[in-house]
Design an enzyme around this catalytic site. Structure first.
Site, mmCIF file in Angstrom:
data_model
loop_
_atom_site.group_PDB
_atom_site.id
_atom_site.type_symbol
_atom_site.label_atom_id
_atom_site.label_comp_id
_atom_site.label_asym_id
_atom_site.label_seq_id
_atom_site.Cartn_x
_atom_site.Cartn_y
_atom_site.Cartn_z
ATOM 1 N N LYS A 40 0.812 -1.195 0.000
ATOM 2 C CA LYS A 40 0.000 0.000 0.000
ATOM 3 C C LYS A 40 0.856 1.260 0.000
ATOM 4 O O LYS A 40 0.405 2.349 -0.304
ATOM 5 C CB LYS A 40 -0.886 0.027 1.271
ATOM 6 C CG LYS A 40 -1.829 -1.125 1.404
ATOM 7 C CD LYS A 40 -2.583 -0.980 2.765
ATOM 8 C CE LYS A 40 -3.296 -2.238 3.103
ATOM 9 N NZ LYS A 40 -3.843 -2.189 4.485
ATOM 10 N N GLY A 41 2.116 1.105 0.383
ATOM 11 C CA GLY A 41 2.961 2.259 0.701
ATOM 12 C C GLY A 41 3.124 3.282 -0.405
ATOM 13 O O GLY A 41 3.358 4.455 -0.129
ATOM 14 N N GLU A 96 7.629 2.228 -6.193
ATOM 15 C CA GLU A 96 7.726 1.637 -4.852
ATOM 16 C C GLU A 96 7.941 2.745 -3.825
ATOM 17 O O GLU A 96 8.494 3.806 -4.147
ATOM 18 C CB GLU A 96 8.911 0.640 -4.880
ATOM 19 C CG GLU A 96 9.331 0.028 -3.570
ATOM 20 C CD GLU A 96 8.307 -0.925 -2.959
ATOM 21 O OE1 GLU A 96 7.184 -0.472 -2.701
ATOM 22 O OE2 GLU A 96 8.655 -2.091 -2.697
ATOM 23 N N ASP A 97 7.491 2.513 -2.585
ATOM 24 C CA ASP A 97 7.722 3.525 -1.551
ATOM 25 C C ASP A 97 9.185 3.520 -1.105
ATOM 26 O O ASP A 97 9.899 4.505 -1.282
ATOM 27 C CB ASP A 97 6.758 3.341 -0.362
ATOM 28 C CG ASP A 97 6.796 1.934 0.255
ATOM 29 O OD1 ASP A 97 7.515 1.055 -0.265
ATOM 30 O OD2 ASP A 97 6.095 1.706 1.260
ATOM 31 N N ASP A 100 14.505 -1.377 0.618
ATOM 32 C CA ASP A 100 15.350 -1.601 1.800
ATOM 33 C C ASP A 100 16.324 -2.744 1.468
ATOM 34 O O ASP A 100 17.384 -2.512 0.895
ATOM 35 C CB ASP A 100 14.437 -1.923 2.987
ATOM 36 C CG ASP A 100 15.170 -2.070 4.296
ATOM 37 O OD1 ASP A 100 16.341 -1.666 4.379
ATOM 38 O OD2 ASP A 100 14.584 -2.596 5.265
ATOM 39 N N LYS A 128 16.753 3.155 0.445
ATOM 40 C CA LYS A 128 17.400 3.006 1.758
ATOM 41 C C LYS A 128 18.448 1.901 1.639
ATOM 42 O O LYS A 128 18.108 0.739 1.528
ATOM 43 C CB LYS A 128 16.339 2.656 2.796
ATOM 44 C CG LYS A 128 16.757 2.918 4.210
ATOM 45 C CD LYS A 128 15.581 2.837 5.164
ATOM 46 C CE LYS A 128 15.236 1.427 5.533
ATOM 47 N NZ LYS A 128 14.232 1.345 6.616
ATOM 48 N N PHE A 149 13.865 3.835 10.450
ATOM 49 C CA PHE A 149 12.560 3.390 9.976
ATOM 50 C C PHE A 149 11.696 4.618 9.754
ATOM 51 O O PHE A 149 11.463 5.405 10.664
ATOM 52 C CB PHE A 149 11.907 2.446 10.979
ATOM 53 C CG PHE A 149 10.717 1.758 10.413
ATOM 54 C CD1 PHE A 149 10.854 0.656 9.583
ATOM 55 C CD2 PHE A 149 9.440 2.237 10.674
ATOM 56 C CE1 PHE A 149 9.745 0.037 9.027
ATOM 57 C CE2 PHE A 149 8.328 1.621 10.123
ATOM 58 C CZ PHE A 149 8.488 0.515 9.299
ATOM 59 N N ASP A 156 3.912 3.261 6.450
ATOM 60 C CA ASP A 156 3.248 2.959 7.718
ATOM 61 C C ASP A 156 4.172 2.311 8.735
ATOM 62 O O ASP A 156 5.240 1.804 8.405
ATOM 63 C CB ASP A 156 2.098 1.973 7.468
ATOM 64 C CG ASP A 156 2.610 0.552 7.203
ATOM 65 O OD1 ASP A 156 3.514 0.403 6.344
ATOM 66 O OD2 ASP A 156 2.134 -0.394 7.852
ATOM 67 N N ARG A 162 0.305 6.552 7.765
ATOM 68 C CA ARG A 162 0.390 6.751 6.308
ATOM 69 C C ARG A 162 -0.077 8.156 5.918
ATOM 70 O O ARG A 162 0.326 8.696 4.898
ATOM 71 C CB ARG A 162 -0.497 5.741 5.571
ATOM 72 C CG ARG A 162 -0.060 4.294 5.682
ATOM 73 C CD ARG A 162 -0.857 3.438 4.690
ATOM 74 N NE ARG A 162 -0.783 2.026 4.975
ATOM 75 C CZ ARG A 162 0.196 1.217 4.594
ATOM 76 N NH1 ARG A 162 1.215 1.683 3.915
ATOM 77 N NH2 ARG A 162 0.178 -0.071 4.890
HETATM 78 P P1 5GP Z 1 12.558 -4.824 1.111
HETATM 79 O O1 5GP Z 1 12.039 -6.072 0.490
HETATM 80 O O2 5GP Z 1 13.288 -3.915 0.149
HETATM 81 O O3 5GP Z 1 13.413 -5.128 2.336
HETATM 82 O O4 5GP Z 1 11.329 -4.085 1.740
HETATM 83 C C1 5GP Z 1 10.535 -3.230 1.031
HETATM 84 C C2 5GP Z 1 9.272 -2.928 1.795
HETATM 85 O O5 5GP Z 1 9.495 -2.896 3.200
HETATM 86 C C3 5GP Z 1 8.795 -1.542 1.435
HETATM 87 O O6 5GP Z 1 7.903 -1.590 0.363
HETATM 88 C C4 5GP Z 1 8.122 -1.100 2.711
HETATM 89 O O7 5GP Z 1 6.781 -1.542 2.725
HETATM 90 C C5 5GP Z 1 8.873 -1.809 3.813
HETATM 91 N N1 5GP Z 1 9.898 -0.924 4.420
HETATM 92 C C6 5GP Z 1 11.236 -1.012 4.328
HETATM 93 N N2 5GP Z 1 11.829 -0.016 5.018
HETATM 94 C C7 5GP Z 1 10.830 0.708 5.547
HETATM 95 C C8 5GP Z 1 10.804 1.901 6.347
HETATM 96 O O8 5GP Z 1 11.801 2.520 6.729
HETATM 97 N N3 5GP Z 1 9.557 2.358 6.686
HETATM 98 C C9 5GP Z 1 8.406 1.739 6.299
HETATM 99 N N4 5GP Z 1 7.280 2.281 6.688
HETATM 100 N N5 5GP Z 1 8.404 0.627 5.544
HETATM 101 C C10 5GP Z 1 9.608 0.121 5.174
#
Ligand code: 5GP
Length: 172
Positions: A40-41, A96-97, A100, A128, A149, A156, A162
């Site tokens: 949803k981000g 994508e939001d 990470d 990030k 974070f 969220d 959000r």
């Molecule tokens: P990844 O698979 O790259 O580790 O994670 C991506 C997803 O993790 C993002 O779409 C998001 O939903 C969540 N995420 C990763 N870091 C953060 C953060 O700092 N804050 C929030 N709210 N969500 C995060």
């Protein structure tokens, strides 16, 4: 009590999104683009981004399993909602939001490629890099963060925050 440390104001986000939209519009000049937002981000980011673009777009969403109430990725990605439009032969931009570890996006890029698209690129509100575990390439990023974070502007923590217009570093 959780603490909210300001990272980006609404005005700063607006400028960053407009700048990235300009780059995308230049790169896809005279072409059509299929935007695939990751729920949803990315819902607020995508809605602002698409209104700054000067190329014609179609819009769809996918949803992958998310962090839920945790703040670290499990690495087990599950597709909850798939692409509904026919995107075969299209230029696709995944919106994508936050990237990470990159595990979610690696999975989504592989999945979207398997649908027979022409090209796939990635646009993230926040890149990030602190915990990256894959070699996923973020083609367009509004903001690079190294730690923490983040919440607000669609992001969220356990489905909360959000709606905040700015982005904050959440300290629990
Ligand atoms: P990844 O698979 O790259 O580790 O994670 C991506 C997803 O993790 C993002 O779409 C998001 O939903 C969540 N995420 C990763 N870091 C953060 C953060 O700092 N804050 C929030 N709210 N969500 C995060």
């Amino acid at each position: 009590m959780p603490e909210f440390i300001p990272v980006l104001t609404r005005e700063e986000i607006e400028k960053l999104v407009a700048g990235v939209a300009r780059s995308i519009s230049d790169d896809y000049k005279d072409q059509e683009l299929a935007l695939i937002g990751v729920l949803k981000g990315a819902f607020i980011f995508l809605s602002d981004l698409c209104r700054h673009l000067t190329v014609p777009v179609t819009i769809d969403f996918v949803q992958a399993s998310s962090y839920g109430a945790n703040i670290s990725s499990s690495g087990n990605i599950e597709l909850i909602k798939d692409v509904g439009l026919d995107i075969r032969g299209k230029h696709v931009l995944i919106v994508e939001d936050i990237v990470d570890t990159g595990l979610t996006l690696s999975y989504l890029v592989r999945h979207i490629r398997s649908l027979g698209v022409k090209t796939v690129k990635i646009c993230a509100l926040i890149d990030k890099r602190e915990r990256r575990k894959t070699d996923v390439c973020v083609d367009y990023a509004c903001y690079v963060a190294n730690a923490g974070f983040l919440v607000g502007y669609g992001l969220d923590y356990a489905e909360n925050f959000r709606e905040l217009p700015g982005i904050f570093h959440l300290q629990l």
